[in-house]
Design a protein around this motif. Structure first.
Motif, PDB file in Angstrom:
ATOM      1  N   MET A  25      -7.533   4.258   9.553  1.00  0.00           N
ATOM      2  CA  MET A  25      -8.472   3.795  10.566  1.00  0.00           C
ATOM      3  C   MET A  25      -7.868   2.679  11.413  1.00  0.00           C
ATOM      4  O   MET A  25      -7.968   2.683  12.641  1.00  0.00           O
ATOM      5  N   ALA A  26      -7.196   1.736  10.773  1.00  0.00           N
ATOM      6  CA  ALA A  26      -6.586   0.624  11.504  1.00  0.00           C
ATOM      7  C   ALA A  26      -5.471   1.111  12.429  1.00  0.00           C
ATOM      8  O   ALA A  26      -5.326   0.636  13.551  1.00  0.00           O
ATOM      9  N   GLU A  27      -4.679   2.069  11.960  1.00  0.00           N
ATOM     10  CA  GLU A  27      -3.609   2.626  12.790  1.00  0.00           C
ATOM     11  C   GLU A  27      -4.182   3.367  13.992  1.00  0.00           C
ATOM     12  O   GLU A  27      -3.662   3.246  15.110  1.00  0.00           O
ATOM     13  N   ARG A  39      -0.868  -5.624  12.095  1.00  0.00           N
ATOM     14  CA  ARG A  39      -0.609  -6.821  11.291  1.00  0.00           C
ATOM     15  C   ARG A  39      -1.676  -6.977  10.219  1.00  0.00           C
ATOM     16  O   ARG A  39      -2.849  -6.742  10.464  1.00  0.00           O
ATOM     17  N   LEU A  40      -1.225  -7.383   9.059  1.00  0.00           N
ATOM     18  CA  LEU A  40      -2.120  -7.710   7.949  1.00  0.00           C
ATOM     19  C   LEU A  40      -1.976  -9.201   7.684  1.00  0.00           C
ATOM     20  O   LEU A  40      -0.876  -9.681   7.443  1.00  0.00           O
ATOM     21  N   HIS A  41      -3.080  -9.917   7.749  1.00  0.00           N
ATOM     22  CA  HIS A  41      -3.049 -11.364   7.557  1.00  0.00           C
ATOM     23  C   HIS A  41      -3.547 -11.733   6.165  1.00  0.00           C
ATOM     24  O   HIS A  41      -4.432 -11.088   5.620  1.00  0.00           O
ATOM     25  N   GLY A  55       4.888   1.168   4.562  1.00  0.00           N
ATOM     26  CA  GLY A  55       5.664   0.941   5.777  1.00  0.00           C
ATOM     27  C   GLY A  55       5.588  -0.445   6.375  1.00  0.00           C
ATOM     28  O   GLY A  55       6.103  -0.676   7.466  1.00  0.00           O
ATOM     29  N   PHE A  56       4.987  -1.388   5.681  1.00  0.00           N
ATOM     30  CA  PHE A  56       4.872  -2.751   6.193  1.00  0.00           C
ATOM     31  C   PHE A  56       6.049  -3.602   5.724  1.00  0.00           C
ATOM     32  O   PHE A  56       6.640  -3.338   4.684  1.00  0.00           O
ATOM     33  N   PRO A  66       1.078 -14.708   2.734  1.00  0.00           N
ATOM     34  CA  PRO A  66       1.979 -13.880   3.539  1.00  0.00           C
ATOM     35  C   PRO A  66       1.242 -12.995   4.549  1.00  0.00           C
ATOM     36  O   PRO A  66       0.092 -12.628   4.347  1.00  0.00           O
ATOM     37  N   HIS A  67       1.953 -12.676   5.607  1.00  0.00           N
ATOM     38  CA  HIS A  67       1.494 -11.746   6.629  1.00  0.00           C
ATOM     39  C   HIS A  67       2.469 -10.589   6.646  1.00  0.00           C
ATOM     40  O   HIS A  67       3.667 -10.772   6.407  1.00  0.00           O
ATOM     41  N   MET A  68       1.969  -9.400   6.961  1.00  0.00           N
ATOM     42  CA  MET A  68       2.840  -8.233   7.011  1.00  0.00           C
ATOM     43  C   MET A  68       2.625  -7.499   8.322  1.00  0.00           C
ATOM     44  O   MET A  68       1.582  -7.620   8.959  1.00  0.00           O
ATOM     45  N   VAL A  69       3.654  -6.741   8.736  1.00  0.00           N
ATOM     46  CA  VAL A  69       3.598  -6.050  10.020  1.00  0.00           C
ATOM     47  C   VAL A  69       4.213  -4.662   9.878  1.00  0.00           C
ATOM     48  O   VAL A  69       5.128  -4.442   9.091  1.00  0.00           O
ATOM     49  N   ARG A  70       3.636  -3.716  10.642  1.00  0.00           N
ATOM     50  CA  ARG A  70       4.188  -2.367  10.718  1.00  0.00           C
ATOM     51  C   ARG A  70       4.181  -1.972  12.193  1.00  0.00           C
ATOM     52  O   ARG A  70       3.177  -2.069  12.874  1.00  0.00           O
ATOM     53  N   ARG A  71       5.327  -1.551  12.687  1.00  0.00           N
ATOM     54  CA  ARG A  71       5.455  -1.156  14.098  1.00  0.00           C
ATOM     55  C   ARG A  71       5.368   0.336  14.237  1.00  0.00           C
ATOM     56  O   ARG A  71       5.652   1.082  13.389  1.00  0.00           O
TER      57      ARG A  71
END
Length: 71
Positions: A25-27, A39-41, A55-56, A66-71
Motif C-alpha cells: 500500500m505504501a509503495e 522512507r520508514l521513520h 529492499g530497504f 533508525p530510519h530506512m529508505v527504499r528507492r
C-alpha cells in the motif's frame, strides 16, 4: 501511517502478512504521488533485518531511532 503492528493472536488469518500488505500500500501511494523513495521513520532496531529483506537500507542517521529508505 504512524506505526505498524500485527494482531498478537497466533491464529489470526493475517499472521505474518501485515508487513507485506502495508508496504504494498505504501509503495502504491509513493508511486501515485510521484516521490522517488519510500522512507520508514523510527524503525525498531530488532526488525531492521526484516526491512532489509524487503529492499530497504539504513538512511543517514537523523538522530533517535533508525530510519530506512527504499528507492
Amino acid at each position: 501511517m504512524d506505526f505498524l503492528e500485527g494482531n498478537p493472536n497466533p491464529r489470526h488469518p493475517l499472521k505474518g502478512q501485515v508487513i507485506g500488505i502495508v508496504l504494498t500500500m505504501a509503495e502504491a501511494y509513493r508511486q501515485l504521488i510521484g516521490v522517488p523513495e519510500l522512507r520508514l521513520h523510527h524503525v525498531d532496531p530488532n526488525i531492521i533485518p526484516l526491512y532489509r529483506l524487503k529492499g530497504f537500507a539504513l538512511a543517514p542517521d537523523l538522530g533517535g531511532l533508525p530510519h530506512m529508505v527504499r528507492r
